[in-house]
Design a protein around this motif. Structure first.
Motif, PDB file in Angstrom:
ATOM      1  N   CYS A  35      65.999 134.027  89.483  1.00  0.00           N
ATOM      2  CA  CYS A  35      66.003 132.916  88.541  1.00  0.00           C
ATOM      3  C   CYS A  35      64.571 132.607  88.100  1.00  0.00           C
ATOM      4  N   ASN A  37      63.481 130.012  86.894  1.00  0.00           N
ATOM      5  CA  ASN A  37      63.159 128.611  87.114  1.00  0.00           C
ATOM      6  C   ASN A  37      62.849 128.317  88.578  1.00  0.00           C
ATOM      7  N   CYS A  38      63.783 128.671  89.500  1.00  0.00           N
ATOM      8  CA  CYS A  38      63.576 128.342  90.913  1.00  0.00           C
ATOM      9  C   CYS A  38      63.105 129.552  91.721  1.00  0.00           C
ATOM     10  N   CYS A  54      72.422 129.185  87.412  1.00  0.00           N
ATOM     11  CA  CYS A  54      71.843 129.145  88.750  1.00  0.00           C
ATOM     12  C   CYS A  54      72.141 127.782  89.384  1.00  0.00           C
ATOM     13  N   CYS A  56      70.238 125.851  90.610  1.00  0.00           N
ATOM     14  CA  CYS A  56      69.184 124.918  90.206  1.00  0.00           C
ATOM     15  C   CYS A  56      69.428 124.363  88.807  1.00  0.00           C
ATOM     16  N   TYR A  58      69.513 126.368  85.977  1.00  0.00           N
ATOM     17  CA  TYR A  58      69.027 127.255  84.923  1.00  0.00           C
ATOM     18  C   TYR A  58      70.188 128.028  84.298  1.00  0.00           C
TER      19      TYR A  58
HETATM   20 ZN   LIG Z   1      67.373 128.755  89.657  1.00  0.00          ZN
END
Ligand SMILES: [Zn+2]
Lengths: 289, 263
Positions: A35, A37-38, A54, A56, A58
């Motif tokens: 991912c 993002n995370c 995701c 998170c 995303y």
């Molecule tokens: Zn993520």
């Protein structure tokens, strides 16, 4: 509108279940995706079960067929105008080959699919742009399919729901491509002037000539979290202005802040919300035609 | 003797070419400029107002690049901000209200590319113009006098008639942009220019425009007079049509482009 609030209650994206988009490989080492993002590695099966989102939050990109599976009621999608394909009007070097290989790799004929469908029993016209077909670039076939869809929707008095994703105009088709912006806008206008409802959902990325035409012409404009939406490309702006771009520039959240989208809606809540909005705009005696 | 596509591009961009305001002064009389978009600002790249064309009141809107460096900077080198498109639309709506024809003079490398322009909805501004111009209940003629750069030019060229000066260009992307995206080499722009079919002759052959206005052979005053006459004669014809027929023809004008291309 308090009665819509239930749609916005936080929900775990992964609890959706039962919608896996592809058969899960049962090899010992399951393929994963990192991912952006995370930075966690997410097993693909888990990602697919969670609408390609995701944990998170995303939102990964999503092809048209996967989108149809979570959006349209099972078995209700009827594709229209699939016979419309782009030619090579300028005889642009390499374009015919590029189209051929893209058709093979994406298993789609063009960068948008159109049709009718039911979304929680609400019948509508639907178009979905395909990120895996030349990044949803708009050539004559995309323009023609979308124009026909709005004309069809006008004739049958149906609402239109459109998911946009596009890198912009398809430059290999030159002015033929540019004119699709005017052509689609004309069809949207006629549909709109007849009192019919058009909803757009901007997904990552929606840019260029699509942003500057039918993507921004919806009665209601929704966007997916984090989606890049803009007219000029960020890199071009950076090079032209020689200024650092502000954080979050051209994201869905940036557009919301500046007043250009109505709401940001995660994938897990899209279907119910779209159905509700369709129902609120159902044309008396016409919506179930 | 025909010049290469890229030579035409250079001519279309030349700083010695007459700009929008030159055409307004030459072709029209009694121009009265109207400022502002009534939303947030007044964009110097778009000039619009009321004028007289051979005895007829018209609304004229031009993208203006400017001549001196100072003026060119004030007018962002003819790259309109969202406020420019919104001002243009305001003036077109006003023209519709008073049944005044609209003449647009287009000359831009493209819509302004910047942080503020994105914050204030460049894409939305162009989209709205396309939609509203398609249904504007008064005749519209657009004349491309220099560069017709992509959506930023189209936003003033959804018209009943689109004409191009002989050495104007009309393109979906700049040849430099096309070459650097496709071939990672902006130096191949001349090649891209030839492939993009962006000259007036190509646009006419593709059915994108109705007429090419020759640039040579006349003195300045005769040249502007001939253009005045041509615009007036065309408006005469368009004003004969009832609104329904006018709008249907405008819709079909764009509707047919790309229609024939199916398997
Ligand atoms: Zn993520």
């Amino acid at each position: 509108m308090p009665f819509l609030e239930f749609l916005f209650q936080p929900k775990n994206e992964l609890e959706q279940g039962g919608r896996s988009a592809a058969p899960v490989q049962s090899d010992e080492r399951e393929p994963e995706k990192t991912c952006p993002n995370c930075h966690n590695a997410i097993p693909l099966s888990r990602l697919w079960a969670g609408l390609n989102v995701c944990p998170c939050g995303y939102h990964f990109r999503m092809g048209v067929r996967a989108r149809l599976r979570y959006l349209a009621d099972k078995g209700t999608f009827r594709e229209l105008f699939s016979e419309v394909r782009s030619g090579d009007p300028l005889g642009f070097p390499g374009y015919a080959d590029k189209l051929e290989t893209t058709r093979t790799s994406s298993r789609e004929e063009e960068a948008v699919i159109c049709g009718t469908a039911e979304i929680q029993w609400q019948k509508c016209c639907l178009f979905l742009m395909e990120p895996y077909f030349m990044m949803g670039s708009m050539g004559t076939a995309v323009g023609e399919r979308i124009t026909r869809l709005f004309e069809y929707a006008l004739e049958h008095r149906l609402s239109v729901v459109g998911f946009t994703v596009s890198g912009g105009a398809r430059m290999q088709e030159g002015l033929y491509s540019l004119m699709q912006m005017a052509k689609t806008s004309g069809a949207v206008k006629r549909h709109s002037d007849a009192g019919l409802f058009y909803l757009t959902v901007l997904t990552d990325p929606t840019t260029g000539g699509v942003t500057a035409s039918f993507a921004m012409e919806g009665d209601i404009i929704l966007a997916e979290p984090g989606a890049t939406v803009g007219f000029a490309g960020a890199r071009v702006i950076e090079q032209t202005t020689r200024k650092a771009l502000p954080k979050g520039f051209q994201t869905a959240e940036f557009l919301l802040e500046h007043g250009f989208v109505d709401a940001i809606v995660p994938r897990s809540r899209q279907k119910a919300l779209i159905a509700r909005l369709l129902q609120m705009h159902a044309f008396e005696g016409g919506a179930s035609a | 003797m025909s010049r290469s596509a890229y030579e035409t591009v250079k001519l279309a961009r030349s700083g010695r070419r007459p700009t929008g305001l030159d055409f307004i002064q030459g072709v029209f009389s009694d121009f009265f400029e109207l400022h502002g978009d009534r939303r947030c600002g007044d964009d110097g790249a778009v000039v619009g107002g009321l004028a007289d064309l051979a005895g007829r009141s018209v609304t004229v809107i031009a993208i203006e690049k400017g001549h001196s460096l100072r003026e060119r900077m004030l007018r962002s080198f003819g790259a309109p901000q969202p406020e420019g498109y919104r001002k243009a639309l305001r003036l077109m709506k006003q023209a519709e209200k008073f049944h005044r024809p609209v003449i647009c003079l287009v000359d831009t490398s493209g819509a302004y590319c910047g942080i503020g322009a994105e914050e204030r909805g460049q894409g939305q501004a162009i989209a709205e113009n396309l939609m509203e111009m398609m249904a504007l209940r008064t005749p519209v003629i657009s004349l491309l006098i220099g560069e017709g750069g992509s959506g930023g030019a189209l936003a003033l060229a959804v018209a009943d008639r689109v004409w191009m000066l002989e050495n104007a260009i009309y393109s979906v992307i700049s040849p430099e942009g096309c070459a650097s995206i496709l071939w990672k080499d902006a130096k191949r722009a001349p090649e891209a220019a030839a492939q993009l079919k962006l000259t007036a002759r190509d646009a006419l052959a593709g059915g994108m425009i109705e007429r090419i206005i020759p640039e040579e052979g006349l003195g300045k005053a005769e040249y502007y007079a001939a253009l005045r006459q041509a615009l007036n004669a065309e408006l005469e014809g368009l004003l004969q049509l009832d609104t329904q027929s006018l709008l249907e023809a405008r819709y079909q004008r764009f509707r047919r482009i790309g229609k024939e291309r199916e398997a």
